[in-house]
Design a protein around this motif. Structure first.
Motif, PDB file in Angstrom:
ATOM      1  N   ASN A   1       0.841  -1.202   0.000  1.00 21.51           N
ATOM      2  CA  ASN A   1       0.000   0.000   0.000  1.00 21.51           C
ATOM      3  C   ASN A   1       0.872   1.246   0.000  1.00 21.51           C
ATOM      4  O   ASN A   1       1.934   1.279   0.617  1.00 21.51           O
ATOM      5  N   THR A   2       0.406   2.273  -0.700  1.00 29.15           N
ATOM      6  CA  THR A   2       1.029   3.594  -0.657  1.00 29.15           C
ATOM      7  C   THR A   2      -0.045   4.610  -0.302  1.00 29.15           C
ATOM      8  O   THR A   2      -1.085   4.674  -0.960  1.00 29.15           O
ATOM      9  N   THR A   3       0.188   5.376   0.752  1.00 26.32           N
ATOM     10  CA  THR A   3      -0.767   6.375   1.206  1.00 26.32           C
ATOM     11  C   THR A   3      -0.050   7.699   1.418  1.00 26.32           C
ATOM     12  O   THR A   3       1.050   7.728   1.978  1.00 26.32           O
ATOM     13  N   SER A   4      -0.656   8.780   0.958  1.00 25.21           N
ATOM     14  CA  SER A   4      -0.051  10.096   1.114  1.00 25.21           C
ATOM     15  C   SER A   4      -1.097  11.090   1.585  1.00 25.21           C
ATOM     16  O   SER A   4      -2.292  10.971   1.285  1.00 25.21           O
ATOM     17  N   LEU A   5      -0.643  12.074   2.346  1.00 28.70           N
ATOM     18  CA  LEU A   5      -1.460  13.184   2.812  1.00 28.70           C
ATOM     19  C   LEU A   5      -0.707  14.473   2.519  1.00 28.70           C
ATOM     20  O   LEU A   5       0.530  14.497   2.538  1.00 28.70           O
ATOM     21  N   TYR A   6      -1.431  15.538   2.248  1.00 30.22           N
ATOM     22  CA  TYR A   6      -0.766  16.806   1.988  1.00 30.22           C
ATOM     23  C   TYR A   6      -1.642  17.957   2.461  1.00 30.22           C
ATOM     24  O   TYR A   6      -2.852  17.835   2.669  1.00 30.22           O
ATOM     25  N   GLY A   7      -1.005  19.098   2.622  1.00 36.09           N
ATOM     26  CA  GLY A   7      -1.703  20.331   2.923  1.00 36.09           C
ATOM     27  C   GLY A   7      -0.966  21.485   2.276  1.00 36.09           C
ATOM     28  O   GLY A   7       0.256  21.414   2.063  1.00 36.09           O
ATOM     29  N   LEU A   8      -1.675  22.533   1.930  1.00 39.86           N
ATOM     30  CA  LEU A   8      -1.029  23.688   1.327  1.00 39.86           C
ATOM     31  C   LEU A   8      -1.725  24.970   1.772  1.00 39.86           C
ATOM     32  O   LEU A   8      -2.907  24.977   2.119  1.00 39.86           O
ATOM     33  N   HIS A   9      -0.947  26.028   1.741  1.00 34.93           N
ATOM     34  CA  HIS A   9      -1.476  27.376   1.959  1.00 34.93           C
ATOM     35  C   HIS A   9      -0.851  28.272   0.906  1.00 34.93           C
ATOM     36  O   HIS A   9       0.363  28.226   0.677  1.00 34.93           O
ATOM     37  N   ARG A  10      -1.659  29.080   0.267  1.00 33.10           N
ATOM     38  CA  ARG A  10      -1.150  29.984  -0.765  1.00 33.10           C
ATOM     39  C   ARG A  10      -1.870  31.323  -0.643  1.00 33.10           C
ATOM     40  O   ARG A  10      -3.094  31.375  -0.516  1.00 33.10           O
ATOM     41  N   PHE A  11      -1.090  32.410  -0.677  1.00 30.18           N
ATOM     42  CA  PHE A  11      -1.652  33.754  -0.660  1.00 30.18           C
ATOM     43  C   PHE A  11      -1.222  34.480  -1.929  1.00 30.18           C
ATOM     44  O   PHE A  11      -0.058  34.426  -2.328  1.00 30.18           O
ATOM     45  N   ARG A  12      -2.159  35.165  -2.563  1.00 26.73           N
ATOM     46  CA  ARG A  12      -1.902  35.843  -3.836  1.00 26.73           C
ATOM     47  C   ARG A  12      -2.363  37.294  -3.742  1.00 26.73           C
ATOM     48  O   ARG A  12      -3.503  37.576  -3.356  1.00 26.73           O
ATOM     49  N   ASP A  13      -1.460  38.203  -4.075  1.00 24.31           N
ATOM     50  CA  ASP A  13      -1.740  39.636  -4.143  1.00 24.31           C
ATOM     51  C   ASP A  13      -1.428  40.057  -5.577  1.00 24.31           C
ATOM     52  O   ASP A  13      -0.270  40.089  -5.979  1.00 24.31           O
TER      53      ASP A  13
ATOM     54  N   TYR B   1      -1.848  -5.706  -5.381  1.00 28.00           N
ATOM     55  CA  TYR B   1      -1.785  -7.119  -5.023  1.00 28.00           C
ATOM     56  C   TYR B   1      -1.330  -7.921  -6.232  1.00 28.00           C
ATOM     57  O   TYR B   1      -1.905  -7.807  -7.320  1.00 28.00           O
ATOM     58  N   GLU B   2      -0.271  -8.702  -6.049  1.00 25.05           N
ATOM     59  CA  GLU B   2       0.255  -9.555  -7.120  1.00 25.05           C
ATOM     60  C   GLU B   2      -0.204 -10.986  -6.900  1.00 25.05           C
ATOM     61  O   GLU B   2      -0.182 -11.491  -5.769  1.00 25.05           O
ATOM     62  N   ALA B   3      -0.606 -11.641  -7.987  1.00 23.27           N
ATOM     63  CA  ALA B   3      -1.121 -13.002  -7.882  1.00 23.27           C
ATOM     64  C   ALA B   3      -0.734 -13.795  -9.120  1.00 23.27           C
ATOM     65  O   ALA B   3      -0.307 -13.232 -10.145  1.00 23.27           O
ATOM     66  N   ARG B   4      -0.862 -15.112  -9.018  1.00 24.21           N
ATOM     67  CA  ARG B   4      -0.684 -16.012 -10.162  1.00 24.21           C
ATOM     68  C   ARG B   4      -2.014 -16.667 -10.452  1.00 24.21           C
ATOM     69  O   ARG B   4      -2.633 -17.294  -9.594  1.00 24.21           O
ATOM     70  N   LEU B   5      -2.484 -16.494 -11.688  1.00 25.86           N
ATOM     71  CA  LEU B   5      -3.711 -17.144 -12.151  1.00 25.86           C
ATOM     72  C   LEU B   5      -3.296 -18.220 -13.135  1.00 25.86           C
ATOM     73  O   LEU B   5      -3.269 -18.021 -14.338  1.00 25.86           O
ATOM     74  N   GLY B   6      -2.936 -19.385 -12.574  1.00 27.51           N
ATOM     75  CA  GLY B   6      -2.369 -20.427 -13.420  1.00 27.51           C
ATOM     76  C   GLY B   6      -0.995 -19.995 -13.909  1.00 27.51           C
ATOM     77  O   GLY B   6      -0.094 -19.705 -13.120  1.00 27.51           O
ATOM     78  N   SER B   7      -0.816 -19.914 -15.213  1.00 28.05           N
ATOM     79  CA  SER B   7       0.457 -19.482 -15.795  1.00 28.05           C
ATOM     80  C   SER B   7       0.513 -17.977 -16.019  1.00 28.05           C
ATOM     81  O   SER B   7       1.502 -17.462 -16.534  1.00 28.05           O
ATOM     82  N   ILE B   8      -0.537 -17.274 -15.641  1.00 29.57           N
ATOM     83  CA  ILE B   8      -0.638 -15.836 -15.897  1.00 29.57           C
ATOM     84  C   ILE B   8      -0.316 -15.063 -14.624  1.00 29.57           C
ATOM     85  O   ILE B   8      -0.921 -15.301 -13.575  1.00 29.57           O
ATOM     86  N   GLY B   9       0.630 -14.148 -14.729  1.00 29.40           N
ATOM     87  CA  GLY B   9       0.914 -13.245 -13.622  1.00 29.40           C
ATOM     88  C   GLY B   9      -0.031 -12.059 -13.671  1.00 29.40           C
ATOM     89  O   GLY B   9      -0.331 -11.530 -14.741  1.00 29.40           O
ATOM     90  N   ALA B  10      -0.510 -11.631 -12.517  1.00 28.58           N
ATOM     91  CA  ALA B  10      -1.472 -10.531 -12.477  1.00 28.58           C
ATOM     92  C   ALA B  10      -1.133  -9.577 -11.341  1.00 28.58           C
ATOM     93  O   ALA B  10      -0.648  -9.997 -10.283  1.00 28.58           O
ATOM     94  N   THR B  11      -1.384  -8.292 -11.574  1.00 27.54           N
ATOM     95  CA  THR B  11      -1.250  -7.266 -10.549  1.00 27.54           C
ATOM     96  C   THR B  11      -2.541  -6.459 -10.513  1.00 27.54           C
ATOM     97  O   THR B  11      -2.958  -5.899 -11.529  1.00 27.54           O
TER      98      THR B  11
END
Length: 762
Positions: free
Chosen positions: A370-382, A405-415
């Motif tokens: 798993n990859t999880t990311s969080l972010y926050g930003l503040h921007r002021f414009r004049d 998730y990586e799996a094998r379906l018989g001879s077939i590789g799957a992600t």
């Protein structure tokens, strides 16, 4: 909103339930060497098929822990052939020899479709802008480096005022970046309102750029233009260094950088400060920018990688404004004049921003991550503009998660990959009369909440006979809530715009014909809702009738190597059908007005070719390479009726039918290098009527430098360069459909630069 509710819940549960269990681990260690001299290679990226990554240190040594045995380890390094070890044995020291081959520049691991495959096994139109491409120019801007990519056009209406189009027109982007999504270290950099403040970042902050062309909504949500993935610069394992640089150039260019790097096997830190000043090649075109980057990565366990980035930016740049043909011919260095002239109104942008991003990569088991990311930003414009004065403040939070998730379906590789992304932004937006660069009477006072989210799923199958098939789907949703606190009539001060949730599918098929050749084809659908600035225009009017763009893209391509790896080529043809196309026109006060106009047909061919004539690191002339990219664009309005005018069949505004870039790279064993670059653009229609065109142009530049190691600890680089060596007059960043004929934004004439950098390694 059901989609928002479920996505919020998913992200919340992920943060609470990130696993702590200790699972089976596998450790891979070894050394990476140059095949010709068997000297160690520092900075080689080692990528496991299960997602973990490591970097070799200054002795070429690497150590990579995975949850269990991966199917393959991929060793990639710019300028060397990518090496893949299948079913590696854990617990044994690996000895990996990489063969120098500058022609293998693009044979790097692609992360954009979340499968971590070499480009030769990626079914999609992808281009890489490596660090060495960014450094072949003066780094004051990313424009020249990005424009080496076929199918991509980056423009500057004024210094530090960027626009990007991928396989299309910047017609709906009179200013800023729209309809192209950007990510920094896998974390959204494009805001929930659909805009991107790329000018808050410095070119020195970027390690590489990965460009995914065409609709990528199946992975990255709403958008028909494409996706740009920016990778941060980080310290390599074992690196401890301090580096300072300085540069000066024509038109008052001054640039200073300072970087500190500390890299270990479990963590890395990079602190970088960049300051840039520019007096301007036109009246009212000065720039001042300061950027501070903090980039870090931690490996608290063999299953977990944590990364954190902080970017603080303080930016000021002036806006010279568009010129008419007569003004452009008379004096391209002048600014827009008249009662609302750029100098008289101090047309400029003051922008300050902070972006903070956190990301975790966690491996549950041999097959699940798993990859999880969080972010926050503040921007002021004049922002005093020619006809008004804007003051805006933005705050935003968001997150993204992805399971594989990586799996094998018989001879077939799957992600199998699934996840979601959610963004929520709040903006307080006020406009005033502009009284000579000072705010006057209040015109509008609005509060805008932008919500954008999507859920996605993807399945990839490794089929017999070296076929790889991909099927992906996402559900995208966007909503704006606008509260009007000024000029309210009849008590109706709230406006909500909720765009219908849209499915964006993608299917792709790749066939690897040989170890050096593959072909691919795909069909994808895209959905691009209007940005906040298109719904709430700068004059305070609500554009309630504007609908989202929708399009379908068909493409096929071939890529590979030939002539013993010396020739590297990538060719893609595509057909993109866009409906409810959004175009913009300026009214009498220079305010951009947006409308849906029917549909467009966009057909094109993108090619890139590299040929290495000499690649002998031990010889005096160690490298000699020629390269080129070419884009053919047959873009037309398919159905476009404006009042009594029928523009159906006209060329799409802002698109050059032919564009090309070519270059020569020369390196010597003593560290001397030379980069030559030429860029050509065909004439460009500047209005929908196709009655005004920007002239074609050919612009050439060069950079000459030397890199030397001074003893054990110091490294020195001296360089100088020239851009627009023939002093060609041309317009870069034209104002399309401009009122009063103010179409032209002149680019700099011939200009020079020179500088140095000094690096101390502990």
């Amino acid at each position: 909103m059901i989609l928002f509710r479920y996505t919020y819940t998913l992200l919340f549960l992920l943060l609470l339930l990130l696993p702590q269990a200790l699972l089976a681990q596998a450790l891979y260690t070894g050394v990476v060497l140059k095949s010709d001299t068997e000297q160690p290679l520092q900075g080689v990226t080692i990528t496991a098929s299960s997602g973990e990554q490591g970097i070799s240190n200054e002795n070429g040594y690497f150590s990579l822990a995975t949850a269990a045995a991966p199917a393959r380890l991929v060793f990639s390094y710019i300028g060397y052939k990518t090496e893949t070890i299948t079913n590696p044995a854990a617990g044994q020291e690996l000895r990996v020899l990489l063969q120098p081959d500058a022609a293998s520049l693009q044979e790097v691991v692609i992360t954009g479709y979340e499968t971590n495959r070499p480009l030769l096994q990626t079914a999609g139109a992808v281009s890489i802008v490596g660090r060495e491409v960014i450094e072949r120019f003066d780094e004051s801007s990313l424009v020249r480096a990005v424009n080496t990519v076929p199918g991509v056009r980056m423009e500057e209406r004024a210094p530090a005022s960027y626009r990007i189009s991928i396989r299309g027109s910047s017609l709906r982007s009179p200013y800023g970046i729209r309809n192209v999504k950007l990510y920094y270290d896998g974390i959204p950099f494009t805001e929930a309102n659909g805009t991107t403040a790329l000018n808050l970042m410095d070119a020195a902050n970027i390690g590489s750029i990965e460009v995914l062309k065409g609709p990528t909504g199946s992975i990255y949500g709403a958008g028909t233009g494409g996706t740009v993935l920016l990778e941060p610069r980080r310290a390599a394992a074992g690196e401890q260094s301090l580096e300072v640089g300085a540069m000066t150039g024509s038109f008052g260019l001054r640039r200073y950088t300072a970087t500190a790097r500390v890299g270990g096997e479990k963590s890395s830190f990079l602190v970088q400060y960049a300051r840039q000043e520019y007096d301007g090649h036109r009246q009212q075109s000065a720039v001042e920018r300061e950027v501070l980057l903090l980039s870090s990565e931690f490996r608290p366990s063999d299953k977990r990688i944590l990364s954190a980035n902080l970017i603080y930016s303080d930016l000021y740049y002036e806006l010279p404004g568009g010129l008419t043909q007569e003004q452009y011919d008379e004096d391209p260095s002048q600014a827009r004049g008249g009662m609302f002239g750029s100098v008289a109104q101090n047309a400029s942008m003051n922008q300050e921003g902070v972006n903070v991003g956190l990301k975790q990569e966690y491996t549950f088991s041999e097959n699940f991550r798993n990859t999880t990311s969080l972010y926050g930003l503040h921007r002021f414009r004049d922002h005093p503009f020619n006809t008004d004065y804007e003051r805006n403040a933005n705050q935003e939070i968001g997150g993204r998660t992805s399971f594989a998730y990586e799996a094998r379906l018989g001879s077939i590789g799957a992600t199998f990959t699934a996840g979601g992304e959610l963004q929520r932004g709040f903006e307080a937006a006020r406009t005033y009369d502009n009284n000579g660069g000072e705010p006057g009477d209040l015109r509008t006072d609005d509060e805008v909440v932008a919500k954008s989210g999507f859920a996605f799923a993807q399945a990839e199958f490794e089929l017999p006979s070296d076929f790889i098939a991909t099927a992906a789907l996402s559900l995208n949703d966007t909503k704006y809530e606008i509260t009007r606190l000024h000029q309210v009539s009849s008590g109706n001060y709230k406006y909500n715009r909720d765009f219908d949730a849209v499915f964006s599918p993608r299917v792709a098929l790749l066939k690897q014909l040989t170890e050096q050749l593959s072909i691919h084809a795909s069909v994808s659908s895209g959905f691009s809702p209007p940005t906040e600035e298109e719904i709430l225009t700068s004059d305070g009017q609500l554009n309630e009738e504007l609908e989202a763009e929708k399009g379908t893209n068909y493409e096929a391509g071939i890529r590979g190597f030939a002539l013993k790896g010396k020739l590297n080529f990538d060719v893609v043809g595509f057909y993109f059908k866009l409906k409810e196309t959004i175009v913009s026109r300026q009214d009498v006060s220079s305010v951009a007005v947006f409308r849906n106009v029917g549909s467009t047909d966009q057909k094109g061919i993108e090619t890139s070719i590299n040929y290495t004539l000499v690649d002998e690191p031990a010889q005096q002339l160690s490298l000699l390479k020629v390269w080129t990219s070419y884009t053919f664009s047959h873009f037309r309005f398919d159905a476009y009726q404006q009042n009594e005018n029928n523009y159906s069949g006209n060329k799409l505004t802002g698109v050059a039918p032919h564009a090309a870039t070519a270059g020569i790279d020369l390196n010597t064993r003593i560290g001397l290098y030379l980069n030559l670059t030429a860029n050509y653009s065909d004439e460009i229609p500047l209005n929908d009527e196709n009655t005004v065109y920007a002239d074609s142009y050919l612009v050439a530049g060069a950079r000459l430098g030397v890199k030397r190691q001074l003893g054990q600890h110091f490294g020195l680089e001296l360089f100088s360069g020239v851009d627009n060596v023939t002093d060609k007059k041309y317009s870069l960043g034209n104002d399309l459909n401009a009122f009063g004929g103010r179409f032209f934004q002149p680019a700099p004439g011939r200009n020079y630069y020179g500088g140095l950098s000094l690096k101390y390694t502990l």
